[in-house]
Design a protein around this motif. Structure first.
Motif, PDB file in Angstrom:
ATOM      1  N   SER A  10      55.299 -31.612 -20.092  1.00  0.00           N
ATOM      2  CA  SER A  10      55.807 -32.624 -19.169  1.00  0.00           C
ATOM      3  C   SER A  10      56.187 -33.909 -19.878  1.00  0.00           C
ATOM      4  N   TRP A  11      55.313 -34.411 -20.747  1.00  0.00           N
ATOM      5  CA  TRP A  11      55.627 -35.619 -21.508  1.00  0.00           C
ATOM      6  C   TRP A  11      56.041 -35.294 -22.929  1.00  0.00           C
ATOM      7  N   TYR A  12      55.243 -34.486 -23.600  1.00  0.00           N
ATOM      8  CA  TYR A  12      55.519 -34.235 -25.013  1.00  0.00           C
ATOM      9  C   TYR A  12      56.862 -33.536 -25.188  1.00  0.00           C
ATOM     10  N   GLY A  13      57.144 -32.567 -24.324  1.00  0.00           N
ATOM     11  CA  GLY A  13      58.407 -31.843 -24.442  1.00  0.00           C
ATOM     12  C   GLY A  13      59.604 -32.748 -24.262  1.00  0.00           C
ATOM     13  N   PHE A  14      59.512 -33.653 -23.267  1.00  0.00           N
ATOM     14  CA  PHE A  14      60.619 -34.580 -23.037  1.00  0.00           C
ATOM     15  C   PHE A  14      60.833 -35.488 -24.237  1.00  0.00           C
ATOM     16  N   LEU A  15      59.742 -36.083 -24.746  1.00  0.00           N
ATOM     17  CA  LEU A  15      59.868 -37.024 -25.857  1.00  0.00           C
ATOM     18  C   LEU A  15      60.200 -36.314 -27.167  1.00  0.00           C
ATOM     19  N   PHE A  16      59.736 -35.100 -27.324  1.00  0.00           N
ATOM     20  CA  PHE A  16      60.099 -34.306 -28.493  1.00  0.00           C
ATOM     21  C   PHE A  16      61.601 -34.041 -28.506  1.00  0.00           C
ATOM     22  N   VAL A  53      62.197 -27.062 -37.180  1.00  0.00           N
ATOM     23  CA  VAL A  53      61.086 -27.914 -36.766  1.00  0.00           C
ATOM     24  C   VAL A  53      60.220 -27.210 -35.722  1.00  0.00           C
ATOM     25  N   VAL A  54      60.861 -26.590 -34.732  1.00  0.00           N
ATOM     26  CA  VAL A  54      60.106 -25.951 -33.646  1.00  0.00           C
ATOM     27  C   VAL A  54      59.309 -24.759 -34.160  1.00  0.00           C
ATOM     28  N   PHE A  55      59.982 -23.835 -34.838  1.00  0.00           N
ATOM     29  CA  PHE A  55      59.286 -22.634 -35.303  1.00  0.00           C
ATOM     30  C   PHE A  55      58.325 -22.956 -36.445  1.00  0.00           C
ATOM     31  N   GLY A  56      58.768 -23.814 -37.362  1.00  0.00           N
ATOM     32  CA  GLY A  56      57.888 -24.187 -38.456  1.00  0.00           C
ATOM     33  C   GLY A  56      56.685 -24.967 -37.983  1.00  0.00           C
ATOM     34  N   GLY A  57      56.895 -25.866 -37.010  1.00  0.00           N
ATOM     35  CA  GLY A  57      55.797 -26.669 -36.491  1.00  0.00           C
ATOM     36  C   GLY A  57      54.732 -25.832 -35.809  1.00  0.00           C
ATOM     37  N   ARG A  58      55.172 -24.882 -34.989  1.00  0.00           N
ATOM     38  CA  ARG A  58      54.199 -24.044 -34.289  1.00  0.00           C
ATOM     39  C   ARG A  58      53.514 -23.065 -35.232  1.00  0.00           C
ATOM     40  N   LEU A  59      54.302 -22.411 -36.085  1.00  0.00           N
ATOM     41  CA  LEU A  59      53.726 -21.466 -37.033  1.00  0.00           C
ATOM     42  C   LEU A  59      52.811 -22.192 -38.013  1.00  0.00           C
ATOM     43  N   GLY A  60      53.210 -23.409 -38.399  1.00  0.00           N
ATOM     44  CA  GLY A  60      52.383 -24.182 -39.312  1.00  0.00           C
ATOM     45  C   GLY A  60      51.028 -24.505 -38.721  1.00  0.00           C
ATOM     46  N   TYR A  61      50.991 -24.844 -37.432  1.00  0.00           N
ATOM     47  CA  TYR A  61      49.695 -25.130 -36.810  1.00  0.00           C
ATOM     48  C   TYR A  61      48.813 -23.885 -36.816  1.00  0.00           C
ATOM     49  N   SER A  79      50.696 -20.559 -26.091  1.00  0.00           N
ATOM     50  CA  SER A  79      50.106 -21.637 -25.295  1.00  0.00           C
ATOM     51  C   SER A  79      50.171 -22.931 -26.089  1.00  0.00           C
ATOM     52  N   LEU A  80      51.169 -23.753 -25.806  1.00  0.00           N
ATOM     53  CA  LEU A  80      51.383 -24.947 -26.611  1.00  0.00           C
ATOM     54  C   LEU A  80      50.297 -25.990 -26.432  1.00  0.00           C
ATOM     55  N   ASP A  81      49.478 -25.870 -25.382  1.00  0.00           N
ATOM     56  CA  ASP A  81      48.378 -26.813 -25.229  1.00  0.00           C
ATOM     57  C   ASP A  81      47.219 -26.438 -26.150  1.00  0.00           C
ATOM     58  N   ALA A  82      47.277 -25.250 -26.763  1.00  0.00           N
ATOM     59  CA  ALA A  82      46.229 -24.814 -27.696  1.00  0.00           C
ATOM     60  C   ALA A  82      46.606 -25.251 -29.094  1.00  0.00           C
ATOM     61  N   GLY A  83      46.567 -26.562 -29.329  1.00  0.00           N
ATOM     62  CA  GLY A  83      46.801 -27.083 -30.658  1.00  0.00           C
ATOM     63  C   GLY A  83      48.148 -27.705 -30.887  1.00  0.00           C
ATOM     64  N   MET A  85      51.700 -28.593 -32.295  1.00  0.00           N
ATOM     65  CA  MET A  85      52.578 -28.425 -33.443  1.00  0.00           C
ATOM     66  C   MET A  85      51.958 -29.069 -34.685  1.00  0.00           C
ATOM     67  N   SER A  86      52.398 -28.609 -35.844  1.00  0.00           N
ATOM     68  CA  SER A  86      51.958 -29.168 -37.116  1.00  0.00           C
ATOM     69  C   SER A  86      53.138 -29.864 -37.783  1.00  0.00           C
ATOM     70  N   PHE A  87      52.939 -31.140 -38.174  1.00  0.00           N
ATOM     71  CA  PHE A  87      54.011 -31.842 -38.875  1.00  0.00           C
ATOM     72  C   PHE A  87      54.378 -31.142 -40.166  1.00  0.00           C
ATOM     73  N   HIS A  88      53.374 -30.741 -40.937  1.00  0.00           N
ATOM     74  CA  HIS A  88      53.638 -30.152 -42.247  1.00  0.00           C
ATOM     75  C   HIS A  88      54.404 -28.839 -42.109  1.00  0.00           C
ATOM     76  N   GLY A  89      54.092 -28.050 -41.085  1.00  0.00           N
ATOM     77  CA  GLY A  89      54.863 -26.837 -40.841  1.00  0.00           C
ATOM     78  C   GLY A  89      56.287 -27.154 -40.429  1.00  0.00           C
ATOM     79  N   GLY A  90      56.447 -28.174 -39.572  1.00  0.00           N
ATOM     80  CA  GLY A  90      57.781 -28.580 -39.161  1.00  0.00           C
ATOM     81  C   GLY A  90      58.608 -29.089 -40.330  1.00  0.00           C
TER      82      GLY A  90
END
Length: 256
Positions: A10-16, A53-61, A79-83, A85-90
């Motif tokens: 709701s918020w993170y997705g919009f601002l992302f 960024v999207v795939f790397g961020g999630r896979l990185g986390y 489940s994106l609420d389970a952790g 995204m990871s900056f380093h992966g992104g």
């Protein structure tokens, strides 16, 4: 799971999404100013970077922070609420996108990396605001007047660590790096902005990371450190190598 994803986005997705759009705008402006990359190519590059960024961020986390948990429950990867995204992966995903598309384009990889990295802080800024609005990644309790009461941890005022990161990773890095696109210095020192981004981001992350209450602590040579600090250390080394290469190449050209 669907409800949890909807609540997280709701918020993170919009601002992302807003952050990615603003990065694209800044990259286009930088390309026009530098004249060493076509602004039309930037449109194509930004699509690849967004995917990276999207795939790397999630896979990185999943890989860097909780591999055992996600191996035991693979469905939680969605489940994106389970952790989140990871900056380093992104960063790895975005860098790979720049490398693959840039290598096939004929443009200088260093010029593309400079434009992308100097524009990236506006995206980090938006992402940290999203973290703040979601009430996640807050700091420990504080008596300072700017402490914030977040819904989940309790009634104590806490450090708004997300805003600290917004001001440093976002505002500070943007002010330091992006204006260099409008000078001849960045065109003479290709790769320098990318190197500086890696160094400054890592230093800021290492400094602020202990104030995050959601950290995973480890022992390194008897000193308590966080996973984010450990993953940021190689960024300093890589950034120094890239910056040194850029400055040395410029000096060699000046001698010729």
């Amino acid at each position: 799971m669907v409800d949890s994803i909807r609540q997280y986005l709701s918020w993170y997705g919009f601002l992302f999404s807003l952050g990615l759009a603003l990065v694209w705008v800044l990259m286009r402006i930088a390309a026009i100013a530098r004249a060493d990359v076509s602004r039309y190519f930037v449109d194509r590059l930004m699509l690849w970077i967004s995917i990276g960024v999207v795939f790397g961020g999630r896979l990185g986390y999943v890989v860097l922070y909780e591999p055992e948990e996600f191996l035991a429950h693979p469905v939680r990867i969605l489940s994106l609420d389970a952790g989140g995204m990871s900056f380093h992966g992104g960063l790895i995903g975005a860098s790979l996108a720049v490398f693959l598309l840039g290598r096939a384009s004929g443009y200088s990889l260093w010029a593309l990396a400079d434009i992308a990295s100097s524009s990236a802080p506006i995206g980090l800024l938006c992402g940290r605001i999203g973290n703040f609005m979601n009430g996640e990644m807050y700091g420990p309790p504080t008596t300072l007047p700017w402490g914030v009461v977040f819904p989940s941890p309790g009634p104590e005022r806490r450090h708004p660590t997300q805003l600290y990161e917004m001001l440093t990773e976002g505002v500070l890095l943007l002010v330091l790096l992006y204006p260099l696109n409008f000078s001849s210095w960045s065109r003479r020192h290709l790769g320098s902005l990318f190197g500086l981004f890696l160094i400054f981001y890592a230093l800021v992350r290492i400094a602020i990371e202990p104030l995050r209450a959601d950290n995973w602590n480890y022992q390194l040579a008897g000193v308590a450190v966080t996973a984010g600090q450990i993953y940021s250390l190689p960024m300093i080394a890589v950034g120094l190598v890239i910056l040194g290469r850029s400055l040395s190449a410029a000096r060699l050209r000046d001698r010729v």
